[in-house]
Design an enzyme around this catalytic site. Structure first.
Site, PDB file in Angstrom:
ATOM      1  N   HIS A  85       0.825  -1.215   0.000  1.00 55.28           N
ATOM      2  CA  HIS A  85       0.000   0.000   0.000  1.00 55.28           C
ATOM      3  C   HIS A  85       0.857   1.263   0.000  1.00 55.28           C
ATOM      4  CE1 HIS A  85      -3.513  -2.457   0.659  1.00 55.28           C
ATOM      5  NE2 HIS A  85      -3.026  -2.940   1.785  1.00 55.28           N
ATOM      6  N   HIS A 110       5.623   6.764   6.645  1.00 57.33           N
ATOM      7  CA  HIS A 110       5.318   6.236   5.317  1.00 57.33           C
ATOM      8  C   HIS A 110       4.820   7.384   4.440  1.00 57.33           C
ATOM      9  CE1 HIS A 110       1.472   6.030   7.563  1.00 57.33           C
ATOM     10  NE2 HIS A 110       0.966   6.410   6.403  1.00 57.33           N
ATOM     11  N   HIS A 112       2.409   8.988   0.907  1.00 59.85           N
ATOM     12  CA  HIS A 112       1.247   8.947   0.020  1.00 59.85           C
ATOM     13  C   HIS A 112       1.485   9.898  -1.146  1.00 59.85           C
ATOM     14  CE1 HIS A 112      -1.335   6.733   2.902  1.00 59.85           C
ATOM     15  NE2 HIS A 112      -0.643   7.393   3.808  1.00 59.85           N
ATOM     16  N   HIS A 129       3.725  10.654   6.462  1.00 60.55           N
ATOM     17  CA  HIS A 129       3.000  10.511   7.732  1.00 60.55           C
ATOM     18  C   HIS A 129       3.907   9.847   8.762  1.00 60.55           C
ATOM     19  CE1 HIS A 129      -1.222  10.562   5.650  1.00 60.55           C
ATOM     20  NE2 HIS A 129      -0.667  11.753   5.750  1.00 60.55           N
ATOM     21  N   THR A 196      -6.030   6.952   7.895  1.00 61.76           N
ATOM     22  CA  THR A 196      -6.509   7.172   6.520  1.00 61.76           C
ATOM     23  C   THR A 196      -6.570   5.864   5.732  1.00 61.76           C
ATOM     24  OG1 THR A 196      -4.300   7.613   5.621  1.00 61.76           O
ATOM     25  CG2 THR A 196      -5.542   9.505   6.502  1.00 61.76           C
ATOM     26  N   THR A 197      -6.352   4.748   6.424  1.00 67.68           N
ATOM     27  CA  THR A 197      -6.484   3.421   5.817  1.00 67.68           C
ATOM     28  C   THR A 197      -7.363   2.573   6.737  1.00 67.68           C
ATOM     29  OG1 THR A 197      -4.476   2.647   6.929  1.00 67.68           O
ATOM     30  CG2 THR A 197      -4.224   3.535   4.701  1.00 67.68           C
TER      31      THR A 197
END
Length: 245
Positions: A85, A110, A112, A129, A196-197
């Site tokens: 992801h 991580h 995005h 993040h 957010t996941t």
């Protein structure tokens, strides 16, 4: 005989775990994309019904005199992994954040692309993040925006070992210098939100740094090339939440 029973038990356990993971699979594309997360598993219901979801479009922030951001950095071993992801970097202990007279410890950071949060409707090409946790298990996420510009030397160190294969972690030869990665000033927006996941758990303290840092077009493209698709959840309704500045 005991060995065979133990083996059978382990196989059964691994099968049940695999089945659970299969049941709860989610994605950023197709029928398992963010619009469908809430229906993929009962565990993910907040993705659809939650009223304090992240990310958000940060606008109309209320000017306040909230406390300064207190960050402490501790060099240590870092492990980079492609979890399917995102690209995630797990860190050793010692990196802390002081918030509301409480200490949160950095677990991992991580990325995005494009950004998940927006500022006055502006989306950035990349967002980092930094996920912190306190002793009670509460989470705080520090978000860092990247704008296209000069190559980022700290990202360059990590990207040299960016794994293309999923779930094959590697220890970074040269750990990312977190202090050098972050901007020099820590002005930030703050709001209450969620992961957010999936499972989109709420009660997460969000701190979005106002000042972006740079990453080159090539670095952003390299990340997107490994992930193969955009990995951002669309912005969510504020539902009356106040964002403070």
């Amino acid at each position: 005989m005991k060995g065979k029973v133990l083996l059978a038990a382990l196989l059964a356990a691994s099968f049940s775990i695999s089945a659970a993971e299969q049941h709860a699979h989610w994605s950023y594309e197709g029928q398992e994309d963010p619009a469908h997360w809430g229906k993929l598993s009962p565990d993910f219901s907040l993705c659809e019904t939650g009223k304090n979801q992240s990310p958000v479009n940060i606008q109309g922030a209320l000017k306040t005199h909230h406390g300064k951001l207190e960050l402490a950095f501790q060099p240590g071993k870092q492990q980079i992994v492609n979890n399917g992801h995102t690209i995630q970097i797990n860190v050793s202990e010692g990196n802390t954040l002081r918030l509301d007279n409480d200490t949160f410890t950095l677990q991992q950071f991580h990325f995005h692309a494009p950004s998940e949060n927006e500022i006055d409707g502006k989306q950035f090409p990349l967002e980092g993040h930094f996920v912190y946790k306190n002793k009670a298990g509460a989470l705080a996420v520090l978000a860092l925006m990247f704008q296209e510009g000069k190559a980022n030397p700290q990202l360059a160190q990590a990207w040299q070992q960016m794994p293309t294969a999923v779930d094959q972690p590697a220890v970074l030869n040269k750990p990312v210098d977190l202090k050098a990665l972050l901007p020099k000033t820590f002005k930030f927006y703050r709001f209450s939100g969620s992961l957010t996941t999936p499972p989109c758990s709420e009660g997460v303290s969000w701190l979005v740094l106002e000042q972006p840092v740079s990453a080159s077009a090539e670095q952003i493209s390299q990340f997107r090339g490994v992930i193969h698709h955009a990995n951002n959840r669309p912005v969510q309704p504020l539902n009356g939440r106040v964002i403070v500045d």
